[in-house]
Design a protein around this motif. Structure first.
Motif, mmCIF file in Angstrom:
data_model
loop_
_atom_site.group_PDB
_atom_site.id
_atom_site.type_symbol
_atom_site.label_atom_id
_atom_site.label_comp_id
_atom_site.label_asym_id
_atom_site.label_seq_id
_atom_site.Cartn_x
_atom_site.Cartn_y
_atom_site.Cartn_z
ATOM 1 N N ILE A 155 1.142 2.574 9.226
ATOM 2 C CA ILE A 155 1.591 1.820 8.044
ATOM 3 C C ILE A 155 3.025 2.211 7.693
ATOM 4 O O ILE A 155 3.513 3.261 8.132
ATOM 5 C CB ILE A 155 0.659 2.034 6.820
ATOM 6 C CG1 ILE A 155 0.538 3.512 6.456
ATOM 7 C CG2 ILE A 155 -0.719 1.444 7.110
ATOM 8 C CD1 ILE A 155 -0.213 3.744 5.140
ATOM 9 N N GLN A 212 1.643 8.519 -0.340
ATOM 10 C CA GLN A 212 1.652 7.051 -0.233
ATOM 11 C C GLN A 212 0.499 6.561 0.633
ATOM 12 O O GLN A 212 -0.153 5.561 0.328
ATOM 13 C CB GLN A 212 2.964 6.562 0.383
ATOM 14 C CG GLN A 212 4.133 6.563 -0.556
ATOM 15 C CD GLN A 212 5.356 5.917 0.098
ATOM 16 O OE1 GLN A 212 5.354 4.740 0.419
ATOM 17 N NE2 GLN A 212 6.383 6.699 0.304
ATOM 18 N N THR A 216 -2.424 4.040 -0.607
ATOM 19 C CA THR A 216 -2.724 2.784 0.084
ATOM 20 C C THR A 216 -4.196 2.728 0.475
ATOM 21 O O THR A 216 -4.864 1.696 0.335
ATOM 22 C CB THR A 216 -1.838 2.653 1.343
ATOM 23 O OG1 THR A 216 -0.472 2.658 0.931
ATOM 24 C CG2 THR A 216 -2.139 1.376 2.114
ATOM 25 N N GLY B 152 -6.035 -4.048 -3.644
ATOM 26 C CA GLY B 152 -4.910 -4.101 -2.716
ATOM 27 C C GLY B 152 -3.672 -4.804 -3.254
ATOM 28 O O GLY B 152 -2.611 -4.738 -2.635
ATOM 29 N N ILE B 155 -0.646 -2.105 -3.845
ATOM 30 C CA ILE B 155 -0.011 -1.229 -2.856
ATOM 31 C C ILE B 155 1.508 -1.288 -3.030
ATOM 32 O O ILE B 155 2.042 -2.214 -3.652
ATOM 33 C CB ILE B 155 -0.398 -1.594 -1.401
ATOM 34 C CG1 ILE B 155 -0.059 -3.054 -1.073
ATOM 35 C CG2 ILE B 155 -1.874 -1.329 -1.174
ATOM 36 C CD1 ILE B 155 -0.244 -3.398 0.401
ATOM 37 N N CYS B 175 5.199 -2.580 -7.472
ATOM 38 C CA CYS B 175 4.128 -2.678 -6.473
ATOM 39 C C CYS B 175 4.087 -4.128 -5.952
ATOM 40 O O CYS B 175 4.870 -4.975 -6.375
ATOM 41 C CB CYS B 175 2.778 -2.267 -7.068
ATOM 42 S SG CYS B 175 2.135 -3.425 -8.289
ATOM 43 N N THR B 216 -0.255 -3.937 6.547
ATOM 44 C CA THR B 216 -1.036 -2.804 6.047
ATOM 45 C C THR B 216 -2.529 -3.080 6.178
ATOM 46 O O THR B 216 -3.312 -2.206 6.574
ATOM 47 C CB THR B 216 -0.680 -2.537 4.570
ATOM 48 O OG1 THR B 216 0.713 -2.225 4.480
ATOM 49 C CG2 THR B 216 -1.491 -1.381 4.000
#
Lengths: 294, 294
Positions: A155, A212, A216, B152, B155, B175, B216
């Motif tokens: 990532i 991080q 995530t 999500g 992130i 974000c 991701t």
């Protein structure tokens, strides 16, 4: 019960025998040379061991899709001789027992959920931070495979404002592995992480990147525990720094007690320590046996 | 078969009746006012409908842990009256049928896997990009809940080099949601996305952020399909730009045909179109009925 376990690492192979309680009774290890030589040793080790199943947790990338023609093979790797090698098939034709087959990191996540620090939880994510960064995902009682298998080491984190290292992943440059795996630390600072003092600025930077990654993970997967293992995590000062980064990043948004007041029991070290890999493979073998109704 | 479905959105509620083939036979909708007023309308709608189950896919965050004391409640939301409201319990005590209960985005992911573009796949991830950004995860035949549920939308992407917008998420500033949801586009460019031309630089920037989010997703979850829905995705020029960003980010690392040669069928629009939310709730209701052995 006698279950065989194979922990196939990029540097060394470990083979062992364990029981249904996760106790390893014996083991051997040898270097990861050309596959033919390695397989010879694996087969010779298990030959008279009378195991009821064998679990394999291996370096990758590997094919773990049972519907695929190349199921059980290592896919693309720079490791001499291993690219496309039919690992599972080679062992399977020698032993008429059920086989478990997954990535080393999925095996470690599973082992932790069965016998380790995540015992009894229906989800956890396992990171290994060493010469590379790998991520194993156990979610809703299942190991996650999907299209291939998680490759969360790659990532793309935000760059630390004081970091001028270009990153050393051959595919992505400054991805997580390119910035935070052991070789990146060594290249950035000119010496191995193990030679840097615990107050060295390397560790704040490392925690920034790993924080991080854990953030995530929480936002994408919502696991009940995040486990951080591998050689880099032997630096004991890192874990509390990573927890602080995660709290800062989330800023109270995810309203769950483990994140708000119990983060020391949520972002943790492996419970199985140096046995995590082999125990994970053992757990895969045991699960294969259970699927076969024995 | 007659299954009830409730799509509880932040702006409006949709209630409907459908069958086991995902066909919606009738529906009504009304604004998301104070919960008491909304529940009155929900209950009155289903009163004489003789449904065999009801599925609810709702805005969140919500408590979806059956072992929790507040299971079925909305947790913390700025929406007046809804914080802590026992949504599921309020409907449940009026109807003696099995209930499905999940986030709106998990419902949409599940609906797409049962009747939509991901039909037959055992995993998919559903993004909605609108006034907020939400992520639903279906993995190894299971909707992912874990600690809470995936969030999500929050992130932390890398900033586009030409982007000077500070971000507008009250928790995280810049974000993903703070940089790429509809309100961020409007605030950054001074007009609504729907008023910007298709060649406006806003879209390259938007694709940059959403491309990171999909990258991701692939690396952390390895889903068999990624579905991008919501108001912002009505900009049809975005989808191919996002696919290009993902290919650039992955740079061939994940060796799977859908990513290397079939990305147009891998990163896709919802198959159920405007019915995605309601069909998803219907699918949750049907699954609840099946779990009850009917």
């Amino acid at each position: 019960m006698r279950i065989g376990a194979i922990e196939a690492g990029g540097t060394k192979f470990v083979c062992g025998i364990g029981n249904e309680n996760g106790v390893i009774e014996e083991r051997i290890s040898f270097p990861t040379e050309q596959p033919e030589r390695v397989m010879e040793q694996v087969i010779s080790y298990f030959k008279d061991k009378n195991v009821e199943a064998i679990g394999i947790g291996t370096f990758g990338p590997i094919d773990i899709d049972p519907a695929s023609e190349t199921y059980g093979s290592v896919t693309t790797t720079p490791k001499p001789g291993w690219s496309g090698f039919p690992f599972l098939e080679t062992v399977k034709k020698e032993f008429d027992v059920p086989f478990g087959w997954d990535t080393d990191v999925n095996a470690a996540a599973y082992g932790e959920a069965v016998w380790g620090v995540a015992r009894g939880l229906d989800s956890c994510v396992y990171f290994t931070i060493g010469t590379g960064i790998g991520v194993g995902v156990y979610s809703e009682h299942k190991l996650v495979h999907g299209l291939v298998h998680p490759e969360g080491g790659h990532i793309l984190p935000r760059r630390h404002p004081e970091d001028h290292f270009e990153g050393n992943c051959p595919y992505h440059g400054d991805c997580l592995e390119g910035m935070a795996a052991g070789p990146a630390i060594e290249k950035r600072w000119g010496m191995k992480g193990s030679e840097l003092g615990i107050d060295h600025p390397a560790w704040a930077m490392e925690a920034y990147y790993l924080g991080q990654a854990v953030t995530t993970t929480i936002l994408m997967l919502s696991p009940k525990m995040v486990i951080l293992g591998g050689g880099v995590m032997h630096q004991k000062q890192l874990l509390p720094m990573i927890r602080a980064e995660v709290r800062k990043n989330l800023n109270g948004y995810v309203s769950a007690a483990p994140l708000l007041t119990g983060i020391d029991d949520y972002i943790v070290s492996p419970g199985l320590g140096d046995n995590a890999g082999l125990c994970g493979s053992l757990a895969l073998g045991l699960a294969a046996l259970e699927r076969n109704g024995k």
